[in-house]
Enzyme design. Sequence first.
Site, PDB file in Angstrom:
ATOM      1  N   SER A 137     -37.963  16.237  -8.041  1.00 26.23           N
ATOM      2  CA  SER A 137     -36.763  16.937  -7.587  1.00 26.23           C
ATOM      3  C   SER A 137     -35.801  17.057  -8.749  1.00 26.23           C
ATOM      4  CB  SER A 137     -36.099  16.145  -6.444  1.00 26.23           C
ATOM      5  OG  SER A 137     -34.804  16.649  -6.161  1.00 26.23           O
ATOM      6  N   TYR A 150     -32.067   8.112  -3.390  1.00 22.95           N
ATOM      7  CA  TYR A 150     -33.011   9.207  -3.609  1.00 22.95           C
ATOM      8  C   TYR A 150     -33.064   9.589  -5.086  1.00 22.95           C
ATOM      9  CZ  TYR A 150     -35.222  13.802  -3.042  1.00 22.95           C
ATOM     10  OH  TYR A 150     -36.062  14.889  -3.140  1.00 22.95           O
TER      11      TYR A 150
END
Length: 259
Positions: A137, A150
Amino acid sequence: MAQRVVVTGASSGIGAATVRRFTEIGWDTVAVARREDRLQQLAQETGCLPVVCDITDEAQVAQLAETVRETGGATGLVNNAGGAIGLDRVEDASNDEWRRMFEVNVIGLRSVTAALLPVLREGATRDGWASILNLTSTAGHGVYKHGGGYIAAKSAAHAVTEVLRLELAGEPIRVMELAPGLVHTEEFTLNRMRGDVDAAARLGIYDDVEPLTPEDVARVLVGTFEQPPHVNQDLIILRPVAQSSHVDTHKGPLVPRES
């Protein structure tokens, strides 16, 4: 003989779109996820081989590798399984939720890769090459508030990918990373908000912006496997045009400025 690829996190979103794209261009595909009902639907649609596996369970991962070997081996692996939980400040976050994010995004990725590397080496011996792509990501390449767990997990996944490429130097196995930005999937934000539909809607992440779709990501992802074997796309950052960075997304129409 058709090329064969293993895709984790294949029950929805980018994973399912990736399975569809691979099968569309003639690859044999092994679809891996925890939800058997979703996998069976995908298998009926695409002809993929569904394998139920929780990638955080090492015994299940070992069985996955054996199943792949017994059913024809593989020359490709897409580590797509992952996800986010919560938008808490670092000081308020749950250690259990951080552990879960690391288990899925980092340790699960490592377990699957380690278990399947012998199978991929067998494929490379037969076909001349093999490929690993880790879906990370843009969160692994820059920080923002309220995403500490995250961001830390995806940063670790990026680092693991870089180290793996160094460790496999000299073998005909390319190691690639695709890091998407804003992607509208059916479950990512919902899971991040712990299943709270109203809370996910209130975030308004996708309001007044055209995000990437899972199909957009799958098209680019599968394209890396279609490159000549000597071409390694080490890192691809993929964002919608409206998102100029991981912290700056334009809301509303995109229009040229007057000169």
